[in-house]
Structure formats: structure tokens, C-alpha cells
Design an enzyme around this catalytic site. Structure first.
Site, PDB file in Angstrom:
ATOM      1  N   ARG A  32      12.041   4.357  -6.586  1.00  0.00           N
ATOM      2  CA  ARG A  32      13.248   5.117  -6.927  1.00  0.00           C
ATOM      3  C   ARG A  32      13.791   4.787  -8.315  1.00  0.00           C
ATOM      4  O   ARG A  32      14.307   5.660  -9.013  1.00  0.00           O
ATOM      5  CB  ARG A  32      14.312   4.813  -5.863  1.00  0.00           C
TER       6      ARG A  32
ATOM      7  N   GLU B 123      21.497  18.524  -4.800  1.00  0.00           N
ATOM      8  CA  GLU B 123      20.500  17.855  -3.963  1.00  0.00           C
ATOM      9  C   GLU B 123      19.607  18.931  -3.356  1.00  0.00           C
ATOM     10  O   GLU B 123      20.007  19.679  -2.469  1.00  0.00           O
ATOM     11  CB  GLU B 123      21.180  17.039  -2.867  1.00  0.00           C
TER      12      GLU B 123
END
Length: 414
Positions: A233, A376
Site C-alpha cells: 500500500r 473510492e
């Protein structure tokens, strides 16, 4: 010199799949129901105290389901904890490693195709993305310019593409600040493709703005997620005993507060200081150059189907929250009308969770961008961060509908 792990095919660098990719054999993904606030709070404590638990989706709202990947050695203890506190759960993915097979086969099939033929069918590597931007600038020089705006920690060129330059109003879009969220750069590339190939002469709103797009903020992490660890990430600059900082906790607005870890090994590590990462510094500097002219900052992430706006550090709303909500709702409504896909709209803290130090809050507060939104994008169904290449076209085309609607609304308002 061609970097190790690449082969040269035509004008494009194509990555050879590494033999040392981290295995996720035996890892499972669970869907956990949180029916009370106490259960939601328990899951947040788990996420904060056990870095082996990788929460792909976690919300503060009662009724939302959490999605978490658990390594084999923690599964028995994890399930026992859930049962102890009465949380209902189901196994979503029996073996995470099995979800990677389509990526490998697709990469092999498309390895020899030029990048412009790949954007709907495969996840381009960073070198291919930069080559694609340069190709567009060469073919459409009157409409497009590409600039190297800095380098990552490992020395990769970070480039922006400017489309329809010279307008008083600017939209700045970025993607890929979180390495594993591959669908975000893919969506940015499709937005670029649409803006370059269509002149929008009949659309006064879109023709009146310039776009500056940074398709991969975090190229080191992005490449690492392709070569070594699909679920990486962070950035890759070492800190303490671990590598990487969560770029979306590294911005200098309420830095280091709620939702940002001080532990270097955490996926939400805030960094040693605000803007400690060259990648976040680049975003800062580019937005400051556009201060006064940038009317819309849009950062693409995945996953969850959310349109999120400030604040991320508090559940209070900014004075102009109705403007933020109006633009976000326009995007969500356009997508719902086009495909039926639903997006949840609201401030980050109130509909998802609190996370200080994010780029959207900083752009809104410090770069004075009046509309700042985190989108998102959809995930890959039961595969979470692994939308298979066969799903790219649907997701990016659907997302463009919402992005275009938001851009038109901003152009009309400002």
C-alpha cells in the site's frame, strides 16, 4: 539502461513477472458483520493493534460489513475473537493466491501490445504509463503537454499530463497514491484518453477548463505491488525497521492525528514528518502552483463506491460543505442513472472513518481548492483490490461518467 525485470518491445517497456512475488497461499478473506457500535469499535482496535490483519474495507458505520485478509497463522485466533464478541462472519475468499491467476495470464497475453491498446484490458506498468503519456504529447502537441514534475524515492520519473492548457479554470486529478489500488491509475488513463480524443466542442463546461492529471503518485509502491507484493500500500522509502509511508496520511494538515499511525510498520504510517515523502511533496508543489486557478481536486482510490469530501480529521463539516456535497451528488447520480451502481456520498469521517493528513483535506484547506473529493472506485467483487483485467473496461467507463458530471458541475459553479 533498461531496469532489471523489464524487456524492450517496440516503444514500450514491458515487465517480466518476478519469480519472487510474495505468496498469499493459505490467506483467507472474511466478511464481518458489525451490528453494534461496540463491534465496529472492536474491529478498529484490531486493525490498530495487529498489523498482520489487512483490513481491505473498514467503516465506522453500524450495519456496514468489514472485509479483512488474515494470514494462516492468525486465522484460528481471529475467528475465536469474533465468536467471543458475537460478531457474525463468513469466509469470502478461501485462498487469496488463487485470485492472482488471471493477472498473470492476462499479462502474458498482452505483453507484446502497445500501451494504447491495453488500457481497457490490462493494468499498465509505470514505464508503460509514462510512455503512453509521451506518445499522446507527441501526437496531440497542440492540445497536450507532458512534464516530469519530480522523481520518486527510487528515482522513477513522475509525470503529469496537461490537457486543454491555457484556461482560467483547472481540474487536478491524481491516482495511485496507494500502491495496490491498480484500478485508480487505470481510471486516470481512461479519463486522459477521453479528454485527448474528444474535443467536447458542444460541451461548454468541459471545453472551458484545463486538466492536469498525475496518473501514478506512488510509482515505487506501484511497481513493488506488481513485482513483489500485490497488496503493498505504501511508498518505499525506509523508515525505522520497515519500508514505506502511507502517502494519504503524510500531508501537512492535522498531520499525525486520528487514523494515522506512528508505527513505521503500519499500513497507515504517517511518516517521519509532514511531507517526508518526495511523492507527496510533488503533489503539494503542483497544487500550490495552481493556487487560485484550481477549482477541483479529485483523487482516485479504491475501493468501496464512495464520494468523500472534507473533513477527514473531524466529524464537523466545513462551512462550504453544501457545495462539496452538490458536486459529489452530481457524480453519484450520473453513475446511478447510467449503470445503476450506487455511490455513498458524504464527509470522509461521517460515512467511512476518520483519517487525518489526507491529500483532499490539505488541498481544500491549504491549496484553497474549493471542491476537493476522494472517489473510492468499485472493487473486484469478492476479490476486493483485485478487479480482474476483464472488469477494467466496465469500471473505468462507468467512473468516467461520474467524473465528467462532477467536472461539468464545477465548471458551471466556478
Amino acid at each position: 539502461m533498461i531496469p532489471r525485470g523489464f524487456v524492450l518491445l517496440g516503444l514500450f517497456l514491458v515487465t517480466v513477472v518476478s519469480a519472487t512475488q510474495r505468496s498469499y497461499d493459505g490467506f483467507k478473506v472474511y466478511n464481518v458483520q458489525q451490528e453494534t457500535q461496540a463491534q465496529a469499535d472492536l474491529l478498529f482496535r484490531m486493525a490498530e493493534t495487529n498489523h498482520k490483519l489487512d483490513f481491505w474495507f473498514l467503516s465506522k458505520r453500524v450495519g456496514d460489513n468489514a472485509t479483512v485478509m488474515v494470514p494462516p497463522e492468525d486465522q484460528e485466533r481471529f475467528m475465536a475473537s469474533l465468536e467471543k464478541y458475537g460478531l457474525q462472519f463468513t469466509e469470502l475468499i478461501h485462498n487469496v493466491e488463487s485470485t492472482h491467476e488471471e493477472f498473470t495470464s492476462t499479462a502474458t497475453r498482452h505483453a507484446s501490445l502497445p500501451a494504447h491498446r491495453n488500457i481497457l484490458t490490462s493494468y499498465l506498468r509505470h514505464a508503460d504509463i509514462n510512455a503512453y503519456l509521451d506518445e499522446l504529447a507527441s501526437k496531440h502537441s497542440a492540445k497536450v503537454s507532458v512534464h516530469e514534475v519530480g522523481q520518486s524515492h527510487e528515482g522513477r520519473a513522475i509525470k503529469t499530463i496537461t490537457i486543454n492548457p491555457g484556461k482560467d479554470k483547472v481540474i487536478f486529478l491524481d491516482a495511485g497514491i496507494h500502491a495496490r489500488e491498480w484500478i485508480a491509475p487505470a481510471t486516470a488513463l481512461y479519463v486522459i484518453d477521453q479528454l485527448v480524443k474528444h474535443n467536447f466542442e458542444g460541451d461548454d463546461a468541459l471545453s472551458s477548463v484545463s486538466w492536469v492529471i498525475l496518473p501514478v503518485v506512488n510509482p515505487d509502491g506501484y511497481e513493488f505491488s506488481h513485482e513483489k507484493d500485490r497488496f503493498w500500500r505504501k511508498t518505499r522509502r525506509p523508515s525505522g525497521n520497515c519500508a514505506g509511508t502511507d502517502g494519504n496520511r503524510n500531508f501537512a494538515f492535522h498531520w499525525g492525528e486520528v487514523g494515522a499511525s506512528a508505527q513505521p510498520c503500519s499500513d497507515t504510517y504517517r511518516g517521519e514528518a509532514p511531507f517526508s515523502e518526495p511523492e507527496t511533496t510533488i503533489v503539494r508543489d503542483e497544487l500550490l502552483k495552481l493556487k487560485g486557478s484550481c477549482k477541483f481536486y479529485l483523487t482516485l482510490h479504491s475501493y468501496g463506491n464512495y464520494m468523500l469530501y472534507p473533513w477527514g480529521w473531524t466529524d464537523e463539516l466545513p462551512a462550504t460543505w453544501e457545495d462539496l456535497d452538490e458536486v459529489s451528488q452530481a457524480g453519484a447520480a450520473a453513475i446511478k442513472q447510467a449503470t445503476g451502481t450506487r455511490y455513498t456520498v458524504g464527509s470522509s469521517t461521517n460515512v467511512l472513518y476518520a483519517a487525518a493528513g489526507g491529500s483532499d483535506d490539505w488541498a481544500f484547506a491549504e491549496a484553497e481548492v474549493p471542491i476537493s473529493i476522494t472517489m473510492e472506485l468499485p472493487g473486484g467483487g469478492n476479490s476486493g483490490f483485485n478487479p480482474p483485467p476483464s472488469k477494467i473496461e466496465k469500471i473505468v467507463k462507468e467512473s468516467w461518467v461520474g467524473i465528467r458530471a462532477m467536472a461539468e458541475k464545477v465548471a458551471e459553479k466556478y
